[in-house]
Design an enzyme around this catalytic site. Structure first.
Site, PDB file in Angstrom:
ATOM      1  N   HIS A 146      71.265 -11.243  39.536  1.00 43.14           N
ATOM      2  CA  HIS A 146      70.447 -10.470  40.454  1.00 43.14           C
ATOM      3  C   HIS A 146      70.380 -11.072  41.842  1.00 43.14           C
ATOM      4  O   HIS A 146      70.494 -10.372  42.836  1.00 43.14           O
ATOM      5  CB  HIS A 146      69.062 -10.140  39.932  1.00 43.14           C
ATOM      6  CG  HIS A 146      68.549  -8.942  40.690  1.00 43.14           C
ATOM      7  ND1 HIS A 146      69.073  -7.684  40.501  1.00 43.14           N
ATOM      8  CD2 HIS A 146      67.699  -8.820  41.713  1.00 43.14           C
ATOM      9  CE1 HIS A 146      68.539  -6.844  41.358  1.00 43.14           C
ATOM     10  NE2 HIS A 146      67.702  -7.495  42.107  1.00 43.14           N
ATOM     11  N   TYR A 164      71.071 -10.392  46.615  1.00 44.53           N
ATOM     12  CA  TYR A 164      70.355 -10.770  47.840  1.00 44.53           C
ATOM     13  C   TYR A 164      71.219 -11.657  48.723  1.00 44.53           C
ATOM     14  O   TYR A 164      71.064 -11.666  49.937  1.00 44.53           O
ATOM     15  CB  TYR A 164      69.000 -11.387  47.484  1.00 44.53           C
ATOM     16  CG  TYR A 164      68.152 -10.322  46.853  1.00 44.53           C
ATOM     17  CD1 TYR A 164      67.553  -9.361  47.637  1.00 44.53           C
ATOM     18  CD2 TYR A 164      68.051 -10.203  45.478  1.00 44.53           C
ATOM     19  CE1 TYR A 164      66.854  -8.315  47.079  1.00 44.53           C
ATOM     20  CE2 TYR A 164      67.363  -9.161  44.900  1.00 44.53           C
ATOM     21  CZ  TYR A 164      66.755  -8.217  45.708  1.00 44.53           C
ATOM     22  OH  TYR A 164      66.089  -7.173  45.140  1.00 44.53           O
ATOM     23  N   HIS A 179      73.887   3.144  41.160  1.00 44.48           N
ATOM     24  CA  HIS A 179      72.869   2.365  41.872  1.00 44.48           C
ATOM     25  C   HIS A 179      73.477   1.210  42.650  1.00 44.48           C
ATOM     26  O   HIS A 179      73.230   1.052  43.841  1.00 44.48           O
ATOM     27  CB  HIS A 179      71.832   1.831  40.884  1.00 44.48           C
ATOM     28  CG  HIS A 179      70.933   0.782  41.474  1.00 44.48           C
ATOM     29  ND1 HIS A 179      69.932   1.082  42.371  1.00 44.48           N
ATOM     30  CD2 HIS A 179      70.926  -0.563  41.351  1.00 44.48           C
ATOM     31  CE1 HIS A 179      69.338  -0.034  42.752  1.00 44.48           C
ATOM     32  NE2 HIS A 179      69.922  -1.054  42.151  1.00 44.48           N
ATOM     33  N   PHE A 180      74.298   0.398  41.986  1.00 48.10           N
ATOM     34  CA  PHE A 180      74.742  -0.785  42.737  1.00 48.10           C
ATOM     35  C   PHE A 180      75.830  -0.457  43.755  1.00 48.10           C
ATOM     36  O   PHE A 180      75.990  -1.185  44.726  1.00 48.10           O
ATOM     37  CB  PHE A 180      75.063  -1.983  41.830  1.00 48.10           C
ATOM     38  CG  PHE A 180      76.219  -1.842  40.892  1.00 48.10           C
ATOM     39  CD1 PHE A 180      77.518  -1.856  41.352  1.00 48.10           C
ATOM     40  CD2 PHE A 180      76.000  -1.766  39.530  1.00 48.10           C
ATOM     41  CE1 PHE A 180      78.584  -1.763  40.482  1.00 48.10           C
ATOM     42  CE2 PHE A 180      77.055  -1.664  38.643  1.00 48.10           C
ATOM     43  CZ  PHE A 180      78.349  -1.663  39.124  1.00 48.10           C
ATOM     44  N   HIS A 181      76.520   0.674  43.547  1.00 44.91           N
ATOM     45  CA  HIS A 181      77.439   1.080  44.613  1.00 44.91           C
ATOM     46  C   HIS A 181      76.672   1.584  45.829  1.00 44.91           C
ATOM     47  O   HIS A 181      77.066   1.347  46.961  1.00 44.91           O
ATOM     48  CB  HIS A 181      78.414   2.141  44.109  1.00 44.91           C
ATOM     49  CG  HIS A 181      79.563   1.556  43.342  1.00 44.91           C
ATOM     50  ND1 HIS A 181      79.497   1.263  42.011  1.00 44.91           N
ATOM     51  CD2 HIS A 181      80.805   1.165  43.745  1.00 44.91           C
ATOM     52  CE1 HIS A 181      80.648   0.729  41.613  1.00 44.91           C
ATOM     53  NE2 HIS A 181      81.451   0.656  42.654  1.00 44.91           N
ATOM     54  N   ARG A 199      78.524   4.112  30.975  1.00 45.06           N
ATOM     55  CA  ARG A 199      79.400   3.461  31.943  1.00 45.06           C
ATOM     56  C   ARG A 199      80.453   2.640  31.194  1.00 45.06           C
ATOM     57  O   ARG A 199      80.415   2.538  29.969  1.00 45.06           O
ATOM     58  CB  ARG A 199      78.583   2.552  32.864  1.00 45.06           C
ATOM     59  CG  ARG A 199      77.914   1.408  32.126  1.00 45.06           C
ATOM     60  CD  ARG A 199      76.935   0.653  33.001  1.00 45.06           C
ATOM     61  NE  ARG A 199      77.606  -0.307  33.859  1.00 45.06           N
ATOM     62  CZ  ARG A 199      77.067  -1.469  34.255  1.00 45.06           C
ATOM     63  NH1 ARG A 199      75.848  -1.795  33.883  1.00 45.06           N
ATOM     64  NH2 ARG A 199      77.719  -2.286  35.031  1.00 45.06           N
ATOM     65  N   ARG A 200      81.384   2.055  31.965  1.00 45.89           N
ATOM     66  CA  ARG A 200      82.427   1.169  31.424  1.00 45.89           C
ATOM     67  C   ARG A 200      83.306   1.864  30.401  1.00 45.89           C
ATOM     68  O   ARG A 200      83.682   1.282  29.401  1.00 45.89           O
ATOM     69  CB  ARG A 200      81.823  -0.069  30.756  1.00 45.89           C
ATOM     70  CG  ARG A 200      81.019  -0.927  31.673  1.00 45.89           C
ATOM     71  CD  ARG A 200      80.754  -2.269  31.025  1.00 45.89           C
ATOM     72  NE  ARG A 200      79.633  -2.907  31.635  1.00 45.89           N
ATOM     73  CZ  ARG A 200      78.412  -2.932  31.107  1.00 45.89           C
ATOM     74  NH1 ARG A 200      78.185  -2.372  29.939  1.00 45.89           N
ATOM     75  NH2 ARG A 200      77.441  -3.533  31.744  1.00 45.89           N
TER      76      ARG A 200
END
Lengths: 271, 540
Positions: free
Chosen positions: B215, B219, B366-368, B429-430
């Protein structure tokens, strides 16, 4: 910069930082370890410490939970990829002697004439695991189980080494090679079925999974049906049971017929 | 003053070159698992590509951007030539060697384990050693940032550290500590198994170690973007930074609370107790705080710029902003993407809401959206802003730059919004391919097709970005002047020691890591019955 100047509760940033962090930790810990466990009505605890241990993840069996019903005996085999690798000549020789008892079903050259599996050139880990499971009762068969009962670990390792050492021969009744059906190439993604080859060799080989080319069609079909109905349960983590259950009878027929018709030369080496 | 321009350029060019390659892989992946293409019969190719895409985009690209930008900040904010240039080059070459070493086995199909490693899957040892070299290279940068700040402090005792450098060093310390989790996983668990010294691995413990990195690494990716918000945007649009102190507090908060929250990545894992999951969930909520502070401060700074340009009224000032300025455009796009991504993130961090979208395409979307969208668009802005200073030449055509940013923004929304949607509908996913003829997911075929179009728009935008940077090198020479950072409304003369140094905050970061991670890690490490046999990939 002086550490004494910084790390003192007279420094408002220090006291606020440490105070807030500690306060939040205590508050969230109270929430996570005491409030939330008790908020779940279905959980019963012997006391506060029991609740805290449960939330911390200490493995335990709560007294109020009845013990799980004893289901079918599961496989206890633990296989690692290097297990049984590079057996000695002596082991193969002992295996050859022991294998005389197996020849009546599995054939003198490891090629069966009786719809039993062809063992010649099968991966050692596969033979070892199945023998372990027959001995422990995780897999049972009226003919095979009595043979496995008295085998020692070393015997099984020797048998596995011997059969793995034998050359892969064509099946006893080779059939014309069939085209690859959709279920074998792609599996069925929505039903959670991976392509057969992702464990059984053409794409990847997972430890403990046999190659299937040239095996008896009747045998392959019977095994898929046994997995689907839950009569066979020695697949660790239920991979094969989950797959076979989701297959249609027609897909089972297609997959069995396809693999039975394949020549053994296409099996990849795992060495 | 930018003395070591070649060093900075080398980092940026390598970063953007590998970014361009990984972008192709990403678009290919979107395409082959969409209804537009027949199923690939060997899913291994998909995972091979996915591993390369993730490893480059997650480790190599952002690390190089942070490093290159960090060196530029150190020289221009501290106004002193970089100390330890040879070391910096050594770090750069370690990353080059590491990236090549990791990518060769991936290309050969010997390490299709995804960039998150997923033990008990085990790939070629060279893949892991390559990743370790990339991390070690970046640790050299961490040390150099610390050393350069120390050298500056000796010359300027008691003076406030410029905000850009303060944030840069905070980011480097965060990275140094957060990379320890993955390093422990690789060195203690995975590499011994990959070398064949052991054949079993504690997959649960490995996942906890990885969550330590997984995580906070976000940041670390975010730091250059936030530094750009605070120290580039107000200057580039002709305004002032609303508050220097708020910036310091935001970066300090990131340093302290980005770390002890990673277990929200293991909500569905049985090996971590529910109590710790709750603590991490609550602490994850805290990271919204520095982001909200930043959104407030930057909006205020932008408003200052608008009012200086004659903007009036409660909202009328928005029209007075320099919308033809690429940096203005980039920050607006970044905030929109950050807003949507952040809102989605609130679902992911909630212990119970997460179960509805766990392991679905929602997470990938989300993370894209957050990384590829909000963060990377500011990497573009950083490059555009720095390029004239690095090359000594002006950018070729601002219209192209604006078009590139628009394409990226639109492409990212078209890619990720349908992705979130099919995730809510339960699409996992995956997976290398999906059966769109099945009634269960045939209604999702349209959304997936849309997101493929978005992926190709992103690819075009990415290539345009590389084209702009490359052609800038052939422009006529033009002196861009000294590289400056934004000036706060109220000049900063003194700063409390606590907001000018890192000791308390690094101590708190480590302290909270101990309180939130020590028990789950130590109990798993102490147990002898938690290991499973390794599964070697591509070992045939």
């Amino acid at each position: 910069m002086s550490a004494r100047e910084l790390f003192t509760f007279r420094n408002p940033y220090f006291s606020a930082g440490v105070g807030l962090a500690a306060g939040l930790f205590v508050l969230t810990a109270l929430g996570g370890f005491i409030v939330l466990p008790y908020a779940q009505k279905e959980l019963k605890f012997a006391g506060l410490w029991d609740a805290i241990c449960s939330a911390a993840g200490v493995p335990q069996r709560s007294a109020s939970v009845p013990t799980a019903k004893v289901g079918p005996r599961l496989s206890e085999a633990v296989l690692t990829p290097t297990m049984l690798a590079r057996p000695g000549q002596e082991s193969i020789g002992r295996g050859a002697t022991l294998a005389q008892r197996c020849a009546i079903c599995h054939g003198p050259t490891g090629i069966s004439r009786a719809d039993s599996p062809n063992l010649a050139g099968q991966y050692a880990s596969v033979i070892y695991k199945e023998l372990l499971d027959f001995r422990s009762g995780a897999r049972s068969n009226a003919v095979m189980s009595p043979f496995a009962v008295d085998l020692k670990d070393q015997d099984m390792a020797d048998l596995a080494a011997y059969y793995a050492y034998l050359p892969r021969l064509p099946a006893y009744h080779p059939t014309p090679q069939l085209p690859r059906p959709r279920i074998v190439i792609y599996g069925a993604p929505v039903r959670g079925i991976a392509p057969c080859g992702s464990c059984h060799g053409s794409l990847d080989n997972k430890t403990g999974s046999p190659w299937l080319e040239g095996q008896s069609e009747a045998y392959l079909k019977a095994q898929l049906q046994a997995f689907a109905s839950g009569r066979r349960t020695n697949d660790i983590s239920q991979q094969m049971r989950n797959i076979a259950r989701a297959m249609t009878p027609q897909e089972i027929d297609e997959a069995a017929a396809y693999y039975a018709s394949q020549p053994t030369e296409i099996v990849k080496s795992t060495d | 003053m930018l003395v070591n321009r070649k060093l900075v350029l080398a980092h940026f060019w390598l970063a953007f070159a590998v970014f361009g390659l990984a972008l192709f892989l990403g678009a290919w992946q979107m395409f082959v698992r969409s209804p537009l293409y027949t199923w690939i019969s060997d899913p291994e190719w998909y995972y091979r590509s996915l591993t390369a895409h993730g490893t480059v985009m997650g480790y190599v690209f952002p690390t190089l951007v942070a490093m290159g930008f960090g060196y530029a900040i150190s020289e221009s904010a501290l106004k002193q030539p970089l100390v330890g240039v040879r070391w910096a080059w050594a770090g750069f070459w370690l990353i080059v060697v590491g990236a090549v070493m990791a990518m060769v086995p991936v290309a050969l199909g010997r390490a299709s384990v995804l960039y998150t490693f997923y033990p008990p899957l085990i790939g070629s040892v060279f893949y892991y050693i390559g990743v370790v070299l990339v991390v070690v290279g970046s640790w050299i940068w961490v040390a150099l940032m610390s050393v350069n700040l120390r050298v500056w402090r000796r010359e300027h005792p008691g003076e406030p550290v410029p905000l850009a450098m303060f944030a840069n060093v905070a980011g480097s310390y965060l990275w140094a500590w957060t990379a320890v989790g993955a390093a422990l996983e690789l060195l203690l668990q995975i590499i011994p198994v990959a070398l064949g010294w052991r054949t079993t691995i504690d997959a649960g413990l490995a996942r906890v170690f990885f969550s330590w990195t997984l995580h906070a690494i976000v940041y670390f990716w975010l730091m250059p973007t936030y530094i750009a918000y605070y120290t580039i945007v107000p200057r580039a649009i002709g305004g002032r930074l609303y508050s220097d102190t708020m910036g310091r507090i935001a970066f300090i908060l990131f340093l302290v609370v980005a770390m002890p929250i990673g277990i929200h990545h293991t909500f569905a894992d049985p090996q971590v107790g529910a109590g710790f999951k709750f603590i991490h969930s609550a602490f994850t909520a805290l990271v919204a705080l520095p982001t909200l502070l930043t959104v407030f401060t930057i909006c205020a700074s932008v408003e200052i710029a608008a009012r200086l340009r004659g903007g009036r009224g409660p909202f009328g000032w928005i029209g007075a902003l320099p919308w033809d300025n690429p940096i203005m455009l980039a920050v607006a796009f970044s905030f929109v993407l950050l807003g949507f991504g952040g809102a989605g993130g609130l679902i992911n961090m909630s212990y119970q809401l997460d179960t509805t979208i766990h392991n679905t395409q929602w997470i990938t979307g989300h993370f894209h959206l957050i990384f590829g969208g909000a963060i990377v668009i500011m990497y573009f802005a950083i490059a555009y802003d720095l390029w004239p200073h690095l090359t000594g030449r002006a950018l070729p055509d601002l219209r192209l730059v604006r078009a590139q940013l628009w394409l990226w923004f639109v492409g990212m929304i078209v890619t990720t919004f349908p992705w979130h949607w099919v995730g809510i509908l339960g699409m996992p996913r995956r997976m290398a391919y999906y059966d769109y003829s099945d009634p269960a997911i045939s209604p999702q075929a349209f959304s997936v097709t849309l997101s493929v179009i978005g992926a190709f728009v992103l690819l075009i935008s990415g290539l345009l970005f590389l084209y702009i940077l490359a052609t800038a090198h052939r422009q006529p020479a033009a002196d861009a002047g000294a590289y400056r950072f934004s000036v706060p409304v109220h000049p900063v003369h003194t700063v409390p020691l606590a907001l000018n140094s890192f000791a308390i905050w690094v101590a708190l970061m480590i302290g909270l890591t101990v309180t939130n991670y020590a028990y789950p890690i130590l109990t798993l490490a102490a147990r002898s019955d938690t290991s499973v046999p390794a599964v070697y990939v591509g070992a045939q």
